[in-house]
Design an enzyme around this catalytic site. Structure first.
Site, PDB file in Angstrom:
ATOM      1  N   GLU A  60       0.831  -1.208   0.000  1.00  0.00           N
ATOM      2  CA  GLU A  60       0.000   0.000   0.000  1.00  0.00           C
ATOM      3  C   GLU A  60       0.866   1.260   0.000  1.00  0.00           C
ATOM      4  OE1 GLU A  60      -2.941  -0.263  -0.638  1.00  0.00           O
ATOM      5  OE2 GLU A  60      -3.634  -2.210   0.083  1.00  0.00           O
ATOM      6  N   GLY A  61       0.361   2.310  -0.649  1.00  0.00           N
ATOM      7  CA  GLY A  61       1.099   3.555  -0.774  1.00  0.00           C
ATOM      8  C   GLY A  61       0.951   4.471   0.416  1.00  0.00           C
TER       9      GLY A  61
ATOM     10  N   HIS B 131      -3.329  18.129 -10.001  1.00  0.00           N
ATOM     11  CA  HIS B 131      -2.629  16.877  -9.700  1.00  0.00           C
ATOM     12  C   HIS B 131      -2.802  15.965 -10.900  1.00  0.00           C
ATOM     13  CE1 HIS B 131      -2.552  12.676  -7.879  1.00  0.00           C
ATOM     14  NE2 HIS B 131      -1.306  13.075  -8.002  1.00  0.00           N
ATOM     15  N   LEU B 132      -1.688  15.708 -11.573  1.00  0.00           N
ATOM     16  CA  LEU B 132      -1.706  14.866 -12.769  1.00  0.00           C
ATOM     17  C   LEU B 132      -1.081  13.520 -12.424  1.00  0.00           C
ATOM     18  CD1 LEU B 132      -0.627  17.515 -15.412  1.00  0.00           C
ATOM     19  CD2 LEU B 132      -2.796  16.283 -15.387  1.00  0.00           C
TER      20      LEU B 132
ATOM     21  N   ASP C 164       4.276  19.048  -1.898  1.00  0.00           N
ATOM     22  CA  ASP C 164       3.432  19.181  -3.097  1.00  0.00           C
ATOM     23  C   ASP C 164       1.966  19.371  -2.717  1.00  0.00           C
ATOM     24  OD1 ASP C 164       4.983  19.229  -5.354  1.00  0.00           O
ATOM     25  OD2 ASP C 164       4.731  17.118  -5.858  1.00  0.00           O
TER      26      ASP C 164
END
Length: 412
Positions: free
Chosen positions: A40-41, A273-274, A354
């Site tokens: 998981e991130g 947010h790309l 960010d």
């Protein structure tokens, strides 16, 4: 607050925390540790933290518990190989004092200075066949858990890289339900005071829905570490003409964040947010080309009479340059850390910087089903932006039904 509602818990390293309870039990304080699926991130792990923190919050209504914060080890999307990213403390990314205003917390490494034994491990796993809305039962393990029992009966595991740690008891626990169910199990069935629950992503939020004030109470406590906010604020000032007083985004202290207010204006820029990378394979149909994304942003800039765009992306340098090339009449920028900043703040810290810059924009547009976009929208809700400026996403070039995000608005 009257002292009869406070429990002072002395920790093994002679630190202490104060737990506010309706009453205090005399049989000692419990410590709950958790972990998440290694795959998981970063931003999904933040969501799991809120689930476990609210579990501890509910448990503290009956007896004192402290949440032990698992260290951050390198994740697959932390790709700066020359940066040390193992056993990072939560204070690297978050304000620990603010977290502690919701539930008592302690860093795993600090706790282990005196205590290295886990009493009980409950390895959470899904329920094979869901026949009830809520199910919890001890069963055989469904997969290889990587917990091994040695000749002395001790349960060994990596335990975040701390090889000296072991557990006295290990059990697989099939679980499907909300936090109240887990709370009742832990309070009613555990005998030890140091309990570990791996795979905590199997926990569900308590009454997860639009009226979930407890979710937002935990979320508001997750203030980013001040050094990260300072870097983001300096970037906003130098590149985006953005400062809190003018933007009406002054971060109030946690106790003051109790009243709904929609006064935030934001800095004079649009933030995007790309999401690229592996998301192109999973959600490619819902993601725009760089050209279409730029064309959409150009229309927004003209409509809002703005000249500046901040880009948060995991895309390649060439993708960013392509996006920028379609906006030649506007100022497009991104945060690019120096080698020293990257070494200091790590990949996770750079991601937060960010997000901090993006959440202060006059208008934000994110990517479909991205946890990064989710977290930015939540930050904007806390800061007090109008939902229409936050809950937006890019559409894929050929996406016929481009559904915009539901308004997941803050509840107090």
């Amino acid at each position: 607050m009257s002292s009869q509602f406070n429990c002072v818990c002395v920790l093994p390293d002679n630190q202490y925390v104060v737990i506010r309870l309706p009453f205090c039990k005399s049989h000692g304080t419990g410590f709950l540790l958790y972990d998440v699926n290694p795959g998981e991130g970063f931003n999904l792990r933040r969501d799991v933290y809120m689930r476990v923190a609210n579990l501890v919050y509910l448990m503290n209504q009956e007896e004192p518990w402290v949440l032990v914060l698992p260290p951050w080890n390198r994740m697959w999307h932390w790709r700066s190989r020359d940066v040390e990213q193992e056993r990072l403390k939560w204070s690297t990314f978050f304000d620990i004092e603010s977290l502690g205003k919701h539930v008592p917390v302690i860093e795993f490494e600090d706790y282990l200075k005196r205590k290295q034994v886990i009493d009980e491990v409950y390895y959470l796993q899904g329920v094979k066949e869901i026949t009830d809305w809520e199910t919890i039962k001890i069963e055989d393990c469904q997969t290889d858990t990587r917990f091994l029992q040695d000749s002395d009966g001790k349960w060994r595991h990596m335990y975040f890289g701390f090889e000296e740690v072991y557990a006295e008891k290990f059990t697989c626990l099939s679980f499907f339900g909300q936090l109240d169910l887990m709370k009742s199990f832990l309070i009613g069935n555990t005998t030890g005071k140091f309990v570990f629950t791996p795979r905590a992503e199997n926990l569900l939020h308590a009454d997860y829905g639009e009226h979930n004030a407890l979710f937002w109470k935990a979320r508001r406590s997750m203030v980013y570490a001040k050094p990260l906010r300072d870097v983001g604020d300096l970037f906003r000032k130098e590149h985006l003409d953005s400062e809190d007083e003018a933007d009406k985004t002054v971060l109030k202290d946690w106790a003051a964040l109790q009243k709904d207010s929609r006064k935030a204006i934001g800095g004079p820029y649009i933030a995007v947010h790309l999401r690229r990378g592996d998301h192109l394979h999973v959600r490619g149909r819902e993601l725009p080309s760089m050209k279409q994304a730029a064309e959409h942003v150009k229309k927004l800039l003209k409509k809002m009479a703005l000249r500046k765009v901040f880009v948060a992306t995991d895309g390649s340098k060439s993708e960013y340059e392509e996006f920028k090339s379609h906006l030649k009449d506007f100022q497009v920028c991104r945060f690019e850390p120096t080698p020293e900043e990257l070494k200091t703040y790590k990949d996770g810290g750079v991601a937060i910087i960010d997000q901090w810059i993006a959440c202060h924009a006059r208008y934000f547009i994110g990517s479909s089903a991205s946890t990064v976009s989710f977290r930015i929208r939540e930050d904007r809700e806390i800061l007090g932006f109008e939902p229409s400026t936050s809950f937006n996403r890019f559409c894929g070039d050929d996406e016929s039904d481009c559904e915009q995000p539901a308004h997941w608005t803050i509840v107090y």
